[in-house]
Design a protein around this motif. Structure first.
Motif, PDB file in Angstrom:
ATOM      1  N   SER A  63       0.988   3.863  -2.844  1.00  0.00           N
ATOM      2  CA  SER A  63       0.595   5.225  -2.459  1.00  0.00           C
ATOM      3  C   SER A  63       1.588   6.160  -3.302  1.00  0.00           C
ATOM      4  O   SER A  63       1.528   7.392  -3.707  1.00  0.00           O
ATOM      5  N   GLU A 115       0.702  -1.022  -0.095  1.00  0.00           N
ATOM      6  CA  GLU A 115       0.231   0.030   0.384  1.00  0.00           C
ATOM      7  C   GLU A 115       0.666   1.304  -0.094  1.00  0.00           C
ATOM      8  O   GLU A 115       0.408   2.704  -0.931  1.00  0.00           O
ATOM      9  N   LYS A 154       1.288   9.394  -6.541  1.00  0.00           N
ATOM     10  CA  LYS A 154       2.181  10.032  -5.609  1.00  0.00           C
ATOM     11  C   LYS A 154       3.170  11.131  -6.750  1.00  0.00           C
ATOM     12  O   LYS A 154       2.668  12.035  -7.453  1.00  0.00           O
ATOM     13  N   SER A 207      -3.310  10.085  -4.439  1.00  0.00           N
ATOM     14  CA  SER A 207      -5.142   8.736  -3.065  1.00  0.00           C
ATOM     15  C   SER A 207      -5.315   8.992  -1.862  1.00  0.00           C
ATOM     16  O   SER A 207      -4.499   9.288  -1.359  1.00  0.00           O
TER      17      SER A 207
END
Length: 174
Positions: A72, A68, A76, A82
């Motif tokens: 993420s 995760e 980015k 997100s």
């Protein structure tokens, strides 16, 4: 909990920066007559995404968070923010950030692999000859399997091919 003195002491040492000293199938052949049928089945079906088995539940929690965080930070970097909320580990986030910032994809992958090995070592702790140690070893082998696909020479060649193709497309537009 089972004891695997002979099995674990006969296996080659695994290092994140090292090569894969044995194939997973060979490891399974060593385990066949030593581990319980239930654990053998778990080992046969083991992947880095598994969440069942000794040590594996703890690993799964880390690995889910790791993926995760990686997703993420990659989103980015690409400008796709997100809103997903998940448990963050500051040290993991820092290492992933350094890996993503590295201009050399192979170095980045090596950093991420070292992070995962360190986490497995932390989970294994002082276990040496039991199910925890065995499943930790198996997960490390699975991580090293992925590393065998990395080939710097082929990677550079593929990058050159892609860049050349893009240059030709741009020239065709002009």
């Amino acid at each position: 909990m089972a004891s695997y003195f002979y099995l674990m002491s006969s296996l080659p040492m695994l290092k994140a920066e090292g090569d894969m000293p044995i194939k997973y199938e060979k490891f399974l052949s060593y385990c066949k007559d030593t581990v319980s049928p239930k654990n053998y089945e778990l080992l046969e079906n083991l992947s880095v995404d598994s969440d069942t088995g000794p040590l594996v539940k703890e690993w799964a929690k880390f690995y889910r968070s790791f993926k995760e965080e990686l997703t993420s930070q990659r989103n980015k970097k690409l400008g796709n923010a997100s809103g997903q909320v998940f448990d963050k580990d500051g040290e993991t986030a820092k290492i992933i950030s350094l890996a993503i910032a590295d201009k050399n994809p192979l170095n980045a992958e090596k950093m991420l692999l070292a992070l995962q090995f360190d986490k497995l070592d932390s989970i294994i702790g002082t276990h040496s000859f039991d199910d925890y140690a065995l499943f930790g070893y198996a997960l490390k082998l699975k991580l090293l399997e992925r590393k065998t696909v990395f080939n710097e020479k082929k990677g550079k060649s593929e990058l050159s091919r892609l860049v050349k193709g893009l240059e030709e497309q741009i020239e065709g537009i002009n």
